[in-house]
Design a protein around this motif. Structure first.
Motif, short mmCIF file in Angstrom:
data_model
loop_
_atom_site.label_atom_id
_atom_site.label_comp_id
_atom_site.label_asym_id
_atom_site.label_seq_id
_atom_site.Cartn_x
_atom_site.Cartn_y
_atom_site.Cartn_z
N VAL A 343 26.34 38.18 49.02
CA VAL A 343 26.97 39.30 49.73
C VAL A 343 27.09 40.45 48.75
O VAL A 343 27.35 40.25 47.56
CB VAL A 343 28.36 38.93 50.31
N VAL A 344 26.91 41.68 49.26
CA VAL A 344 26.93 42.87 48.41
C VAL A 344 27.77 43.95 49.09
O VAL A 344 27.64 44.18 50.29
CB VAL A 344 25.50 43.41 48.17
N GLY A 345 28.60 44.61 48.30
CA GLY A 345 29.37 45.73 48.83
C GLY A 345 30.28 46.32 47.78
O GLY A 345 31.00 45.60 47.09
N ALA A 346 30.24 47.65 47.63
CA ALA A 346 31.10 48.31 46.66
C ALA A 346 32.57 48.14 47.01
O ALA A 346 33.43 48.19 46.13
CB ALA A 346 30.74 49.80 46.58
N GLY A 347 32.86 47.89 48.28
CA GLY A 347 34.24 47.70 48.71
C GLY A 347 34.90 46.47 48.12
O GLY A 347 36.13 46.35 48.13
N MET A 348 34.10 45.54 47.58
CA MET A 348 34.64 44.33 46.99
C MET A 348 35.51 44.63 45.77
O MET A 348 36.38 43.84 45.41
CB MET A 348 33.50 43.39 46.60
N GLN A 349 35.25 45.78 45.11
CA GLN A 349 35.98 46.11 43.88
C GLN A 349 37.47 46.30 44.14
O GLN A 349 38.28 46.07 43.25
CB GLN A 349 35.40 47.39 43.27
N SER A 350 37.83 46.71 45.33
CA SER A 350 39.23 47.01 45.63
C SER A 350 39.83 46.09 46.69
O SER A 350 40.95 46.33 47.14
CB SER A 350 39.37 48.47 46.08
N HIS A 351 39.09 45.05 47.07
CA HIS A 351 39.59 44.14 48.11
C HIS A 351 39.55 42.71 47.59
O HIS A 351 38.46 42.14 47.42
CB HIS A 351 38.75 44.24 49.39
N PRO A 352 40.70 42.08 47.35
CA PRO A 352 40.71 40.68 46.91
C PRO A 352 40.38 39.74 48.07
O PRO A 352 40.48 40.13 49.25
CB PRO A 352 42.15 40.47 46.43
N GLY A 353 39.99 38.52 47.74
CA GLY A 353 39.80 37.50 48.76
C GLY A 353 38.42 37.40 49.34
O GLY A 353 38.18 36.60 50.24
N VAL A 354 37.47 38.20 48.83
CA VAL A 354 36.12 38.16 49.38
C VAL A 354 35.47 36.79 49.12
O VAL A 354 34.86 36.19 50.01
CB VAL A 354 35.25 39.29 48.79
#
Length: 401
Positions: A343-354
């Motif tokens: 899975v890829v997404g820049a939003g992962m940097q600021s969202h825990p639990g991915v």
């Protein structure tokens, strides 16, 4: 007047009707007042057919002769497209990679561009011609033909766009842009309006086949804005650029790569420098290593487990077994029945639990994880190849509505 570089893949020029379809797209771009440079790949399955022809002669062809052979595929495409453009009244000229100024290193079958002299291309543009360039190929300093590897036409197009300071580089494919997953396998996949270079680079490196990862590296380095769009359905595609305006989308895509093998070296002495001894052998043979797992064993031993491209697995095994005494003489095995799902997404940097959400989706499908790798914007897992398509579907359902 804008300068547009357009690249068309093999399916876009696979037969007469597709070639004339491409010619009309190019003509429309030209008639809108733009200068146009076109980069094309070999028609359809031409490259695979040429590889098969080589196999009829020898089971071990030299890389130099394979490059000589494979470069002919693109030369067929450029000449036919130039003829089609001339047939519909557009002045055009075809150029091989070396005529277009591509100078590469000596790494046959996986050459890298060292220099690009655009003088001939610019002179043809000045004569008001559409310039049709053979992608995927160049010439090294020994005047030998070289090829850039699979997907090299994307790299050729971006390199030309950078060298010519083009206003845009358009990559035409058989899909309508960059999707959250392969739309041919995941019906719920959605087309992205835009995506960052970093996200696209991760997706391209992790198995998404819409763009070659080296082309994205070049585009990011030189600030070449890309547009991925369909040569069949004339609708706006996906823009690939440094920053995007889309916020709130946690995951941009799910990718699958089954071109993976897992190599395990058991019982390696747990002493400083031992990992260097292993991986330097692979580096000397240009074998890329991706995910690495080191586990503690018994009595001062450890196990090294890592992934390599499937096509390099036999070469890696051969060199490791040849030098096995350098790192303990333990058992060396390879598993070719695996796949990498990411899975890829820049939003992962600021969202825990991915990660936990991803693992929950896999666990719900009873899919076992063998290895895990993470970065700021991606999570990859190695699983059994038989589970890969189910894994992509489950993860896509979990993250993307």
């Amino acid at each position: 007047m804008a300068l547009i570089v357009q690249k068309f893949g093999g399916t876009s020029v696979k037969d007469r009707s597709r070639i004339f379809n491409v010619a009309r797209i190019v003509a429309n771009t030209r008639n809108a007042g733009n200068e146009v440079v076109v980069v094309v790949s070999a028609q359809g399955d031409t490259t695979d057919d040429l590889i098969a022809k080589a196999a009829e002669i020898t089971g071990n062809p030299s890389s130099r002769e394979m490059d000589m052979l494979l470069a002919t595929g693109e030369q067929i495409s450029i000449s036919l497209l130039a003829m089609a453009l001339q047939e519909i009244g557009v002045s055009a000229v075809s150029l091989t990679g070396w005529q277009a100024g591509f100078v590469t290193d000596r790494a046959y079958s996986r050459a890298r561009i060292k220099r690009l002299d655009t003088e001939r291309v610019e002179s043809e543009l000045a004569r008001n011609r559409v310039v049709v360039v053979a992608g995927f190929q160049g010439l090294n300093r020994s005047d030998d033909i070289t090829t850039l590897g699979r997907g090299g036409s994307d790299t050729s197009a971006v390199a030309l766009a950078a060298a010519l300071h083009a206003d845009r580089c358009q990559i035409f494919t058989d899909v309508e842009g960059v999707y959250t997953a392969d739309p041919r396998k995941i019906p719920k996949a959605t087309r992205l309006k835009e995506i960052t270079f970093d996200e696209m680079l991760e997706l391209a490196s992790l198995g998404a086949q819409v763009l070659n990862n080296r082309s994205v590296e070049l585009a990011k380095k030189y600030g070449v804005e890309l547009e991925v769009l369909s040569s069949i359905n004339p609708i706006p595609g996906t823009i690939v650029k440094e920053e995007t305006k889309v916020e709130g989308m946690l995951i941009k895509g799910v990718a699958k790569d089954d071109n993976v093998a897992v190599i395990s070296i058991l019982g390696v002495p747990d002493v400083p420098g031992m990992s260097f001894k292993v991986f330097s052998l692979l580096a000397q043979r240009n074998i890329n290593v991706d995910i690495i797992l080191q586990s503690s064993g018994d009595a001062g031993k450890k196990d090294l487990i890592f992934t390599v491209p499937l096509g390099d697995a036999e070469s890696a095994m051969a060199v490791l077994k040849e030098h096995r005494n350098r790192f303990g003489g333990g058992e060396i095995t390879v598993n070719k029945d695996c796949a990498k799902v990411s899975v890829v997404g820049a939003g992962m940097q600021s969202h825990p639990g991915v990660a936990s959400h991803m693992f929950e989706a896999l666990g719900g499908q009873n899919i076992n994880i063998h290895m895990i790798s993470t970065s700021e914007i991606k999570i990859s897992v190695i699983i059994d190849k038989a589970d890969a398509d189910r894994a992509v579907a489950a993860i896509h359902d979990a993250f993307i509505q």
